[in-house]
Design a protein around this motif. Structure first.
Motif, PDB file in Angstrom:
ATOM      1  N   CYS A 120      21.183   3.887 -12.281  1.00 41.15           N
ATOM      2  CA  CYS A 120      20.506   5.128 -11.900  1.00 41.15           C
ATOM      3  C   CYS A 120      19.286   4.829 -11.031  1.00 41.15           C
ATOM      4  O   CYS A 120      18.846   3.688 -10.909  1.00 41.15           O
ATOM      5  CB  CYS A 120      20.109   5.921 -13.143  1.00 41.15           C
ATOM      6  N   SER A 121      18.721   5.868 -10.468  1.00 42.85           N
ATOM      7  CA  SER A 121      17.586   5.708  -9.560  1.00 42.85           C
ATOM      8  C   SER A 121      16.370   5.107 -10.260  1.00 42.85           C
ATOM      9  O   SER A 121      15.674   4.259  -9.689  1.00 42.85           O
ATOM     10  CB  SER A 121      17.230   7.052  -8.930  1.00 42.85           C
ATOM     11  N   ARG A 122      16.107   5.500 -11.504  1.00 40.87           N
ATOM     12  CA  ARG A 122      14.944   4.971 -12.226  1.00 40.87           C
ATOM     13  C   ARG A 122      15.118   3.487 -12.534  1.00 40.87           C
ATOM     14  O   ARG A 122      14.209   2.688 -12.306  1.00 40.87           O
ATOM     15  CB  ARG A 122      14.690   5.757 -13.510  1.00 40.87           C
ATOM     16  N   CYS A 123      16.282   3.096 -13.020  1.00 44.02           N
ATOM     17  CA  CYS A 123      16.524   1.675 -13.309  1.00 44.02           C
ATOM     18  C   CYS A 123      16.410   0.847 -12.039  1.00 44.02           C
ATOM     19  O   CYS A 123      15.801  -0.227 -12.036  1.00 44.02           O
ATOM     20  CB  CYS A 123      17.898   1.476 -13.943  1.00 44.02           C
ATOM     21  N   PHE A 124      16.990   1.333 -10.946  1.00 41.58           N
ATOM     22  CA  PHE A 124      16.917   0.602  -9.685  1.00 41.58           C
ATOM     23  C   PHE A 124      15.462   0.422  -9.252  1.00 41.58           C
ATOM     24  O   PHE A 124      15.058  -0.674  -8.847  1.00 41.58           O
ATOM     25  CB  PHE A 124      17.720   1.321  -8.601  1.00 41.58           C
ATOM     26  N   ALA A 125      14.668   1.478  -9.371  1.00 37.69           N
ATOM     27  CA  ALA A 125      13.253   1.388  -8.995  1.00 37.69           C
ATOM     28  C   ALA A 125      12.506   0.401  -9.890  1.00 37.69           C
ATOM     29  O   ALA A 125      11.656  -0.355  -9.411  1.00 37.69           O
ATOM     30  CB  ALA A 125      12.605   2.769  -9.065  1.00 37.69           C
ATOM     31  N   ILE A 126      12.819   0.395 -11.176  1.00 38.05           N
ATOM     32  CA  ILE A 126      12.169  -0.552 -12.098  1.00 38.05           C
ATOM     33  C   ILE A 126      12.498  -1.987 -11.686  1.00 38.05           C
ATOM     34  O   ILE A 126      11.607  -2.824 -11.566  1.00 38.05           O
ATOM     35  CB  ILE A 126      12.606  -0.285 -13.552  1.00 38.05           C
ATOM     36  N   TYR A 127      13.778  -2.269 -11.457  1.00 38.84           N
ATOM     37  CA  TYR A 127      14.190  -3.628 -11.129  1.00 38.84           C
ATOM     38  C   TYR A 127      13.586  -4.098  -9.799  1.00 38.84           C
ATOM     39  O   TYR A 127      13.061  -5.205  -9.697  1.00 38.84           O
ATOM     40  CB  TYR A 127      15.718  -3.750 -11.061  1.00 38.84           C
ATOM     41  N   VAL A 128      13.662  -3.247  -8.778  1.00 37.03           N
ATOM     42  CA  VAL A 128      13.154  -3.632  -7.456  1.00 37.03           C
ATOM     43  C   VAL A 128      11.638  -3.779  -7.476  1.00 37.03           C
ATOM     44  O   VAL A 128      11.094  -4.712  -6.889  1.00 37.03           O
ATOM     45  CB  VAL A 128      13.612  -2.611  -6.388  1.00 37.03           C
ATOM     46  N   SER A 129      10.939  -2.878  -8.158  1.00 37.06           N
ATOM     47  CA  SER A 129       9.482  -2.986  -8.185  1.00 37.06           C
ATOM     48  C   SER A 129       9.023  -4.155  -9.054  1.00 37.06           C
ATOM     49  O   SER A 129       7.980  -4.759  -8.784  1.00 37.06           O
ATOM     50  CB  SER A 129       8.834  -1.676  -8.636  1.00 37.06           C
ATOM     51  N   PHE A 130       9.790  -4.519 -10.076  1.00 37.54           N
ATOM     52  CA  PHE A 130       9.463  -5.716 -10.850  1.00 37.54           C
ATOM     53  C   PHE A 130       9.601  -6.949  -9.955  1.00 37.54           C
ATOM     54  O   PHE A 130       8.746  -7.841  -9.984  1.00 37.54           O
ATOM     55  CB  PHE A 130      10.362  -5.841 -12.087  1.00 37.54           C
ATOM     56  N   LEU A 131      10.648  -6.993  -9.151  1.00 37.45           N
ATOM     57  CA  LEU A 131      10.803  -8.087  -8.188  1.00 37.45           C
ATOM     58  C   LEU A 131       9.661  -8.070  -7.178  1.00 37.45           C
ATOM     59  O   LEU A 131       9.085  -9.118  -6.866  1.00 37.45           O
ATOM     60  CB  LEU A 131      12.150  -7.992  -7.466  1.00 37.45           C
ATOM     61  N   ALA A 132       9.309  -6.892  -6.679  1.00 38.62           N
ATOM     62  CA  ALA A 132       8.178  -6.785  -5.738  1.00 38.62           C
ATOM     63  C   ALA A 132       6.892  -7.289  -6.395  1.00 38.62           C
ATOM     64  O   ALA A 132       6.094  -7.987  -5.760  1.00 38.62           O
ATOM     65  CB  ALA A 132       8.010  -5.346  -5.261  1.00 38.62           C
ATOM     66  N   GLY A 133       6.702  -6.959  -7.670  1.00 36.91           N
ATOM     67  CA  GLY A 133       5.536  -7.456  -8.405  1.00 36.91           C
ATOM     68  C   GLY A 133       5.566  -8.967  -8.546  1.00 36.91           C
ATOM     69  O   GLY A 133       4.531  -9.629  -8.426  1.00 36.91           O
ATOM     70  N   GLY A 134       6.746  -9.534  -8.761  1.00 34.47           N
ATOM     71  CA  GLY A 134       6.882 -10.988  -8.848  1.00 34.47           C
ATOM     72  C   GLY A 134       6.572 -11.658  -7.524  1.00 34.47           C
ATOM     73  O   GLY A 134       5.915 -12.705  -7.478  1.00 34.47           O
ATOM     74  N   LEU A 135       7.035 -11.060  -6.434  1.00 36.59           N
ATOM     75  CA  LEU A 135       6.738 -11.608  -5.109  1.00 36.59           C
ATOM     76  C   LEU A 135       5.247 -11.471  -4.787  1.00 36.59           C
ATOM     77  O   LEU A 135       4.633 -12.395  -4.246  1.00 36.59           O
ATOM     78  CB  LEU A 135       7.585 -10.913  -4.045  1.00 36.59           C
ATOM     79  N   LEU A 136       4.661 -10.332  -5.134  1.00 39.44           N
ATOM     80  CA  LEU A 136       3.221 -10.135  -4.937  1.00 39.44           C
ATOM     81  C   LEU A 136       2.424 -11.128  -5.778  1.00 39.44           C
ATOM     82  O   LEU A 136       1.446 -11.721  -5.303  1.00 39.44           O
ATOM     83  CB  LEU A 136       2.837  -8.695  -5.298  1.00 39.44           C
ATOM     84  N   PHE A 137       2.849 -11.326  -7.014  1.00 43.36           N
ATOM     85  CA  PHE A 137       2.142 -12.247  -7.903  1.00 43.36           C
ATOM     86  C   PHE A 137       2.142 -13.665  -7.352  1.00 43.36           C
ATOM     87  O   PHE A 137       1.198 -14.425  -7.566  1.00 43.36           O
ATOM     88  CB  PHE A 137       2.751 -12.217  -9.312  1.00 43.36           C
ATOM     89  N   TYR A 138       3.191 -14.018  -6.626  1.00 49.40           N
ATOM     90  CA  TYR A 138       3.258 -15.344  -6.017  1.00 49.40           C
ATOM     91  C   TYR A 138       2.024 -15.597  -5.144  1.00 49.40           C
ATOM     92  O   TYR A 138       1.503 -16.710  -5.110  1.00 49.40           O
ATOM     93  CB  TYR A 138       4.536 -15.465  -5.181  1.00 49.40           C
ATOM     94  N   PHE A 139       1.546 -14.565  -4.450  1.00 54.17           N
ATOM     95  CA  PHE A 139       0.418 -14.708  -3.529  1.00 54.17           C
ATOM     96  C   PHE A 139      -0.939 -14.481  -4.192  1.00 54.17           C
ATOM     97  O   PHE A 139      -1.958 -14.943  -3.679  1.00 54.17           O
ATOM     98  CB  PHE A 139       0.581 -13.762  -2.341  1.00 54.17           C
TER      99      PHE A 139
END
Length: 187
Positions: free
Chosen positions: A81-100
């Motif tokens: 669903c749209s909410r699960c997809f947003a959670i997964y993608v934004s968690f990945l975005a947070g992981g990529l942001l955290f790298y920096f």
């Protein structure tokens, strides 16, 4: 120490040093089939359609997959669903942001994390229990009150939750990995 012990310690040390890359790669591998499912379906190729069926069945364990609560690409519903997809993608975005920003971002108080979870909780529980909430602005700037959430709201609240979860959990993981890395060095 046996040769096997040395390999196990070396592997553990590798995981500790590269944990964030491993987590981000795992998230990307987890997210890719969600987008590949509608693409495979759109090809009409029997082999790819069969793979798509397996993808959809696999993700059913993580999501209700209701069509009216899902995003569509290539003319087909995504595997979650749209909410699960947003959670997964934004968690990945947070992981990529955290790298920096990992050297500067320290663990924050759980009250801030609860605050970031609140929009999704309000939207989800209001929809579950049939409580009308303002879900938009109509002509004349009046609020539109409905029981059913929209995919746009689900994406926004899911993204806030996913990003907040990543930036809450990852600094703690960083601290744990530092402690474990030091103990491995001394072992």
């Amino acid at each position: 120490m046996s040769r096997l012990d040395g390999h196990i310690i070396a592997f553990g040390s590798f995981v500790i040093r590269h944990w964030l890359n491993i987590v981000n790669a795992a998230l990307l591998i987890f997210i890719a089939p969600i987008v590949l499912y509608p693409y495979f379906m759109s090809t009409g190729d029997p082999a790819l359609v069969a793979i798509a069926g397996a993808i959809k069945a696999g993700y059913h364990a993580t999501c209700h997959q209701l069509p009216e609560r899902s995003l569509f690409i290539f003319g087909y519903q995504m595997a979650v669903c749209s909410r699960c997809f947003a959670i997964y993608v934004s968690f990945l975005a947070g992981g990529l942001l955290f790298y920096f920003i990992r050297k500067r971002l320290k663990p924050f108080h759980i009250a801030y994390y609860a605050l970031l979870c609140l929009p999704m909780a309000i939207d989800g529980f209001a929809q579950l229990f049939g409580v009308p909430l303002p879900r938009g602005i109509g002509p004349g700037m009046q609020l539109i009150w409905t029981v059913e959430s929209t995919n746009e709201i689900r994406v926004v609240t899911g993204a806030i939750f996913g990003l907040g979860s990543a930036l809450f959990v990852m600094p703690y993981m960083e601290e744990v990995m530092k402690i474990e890395g030091e103990s491995v060095r001394y072992a």
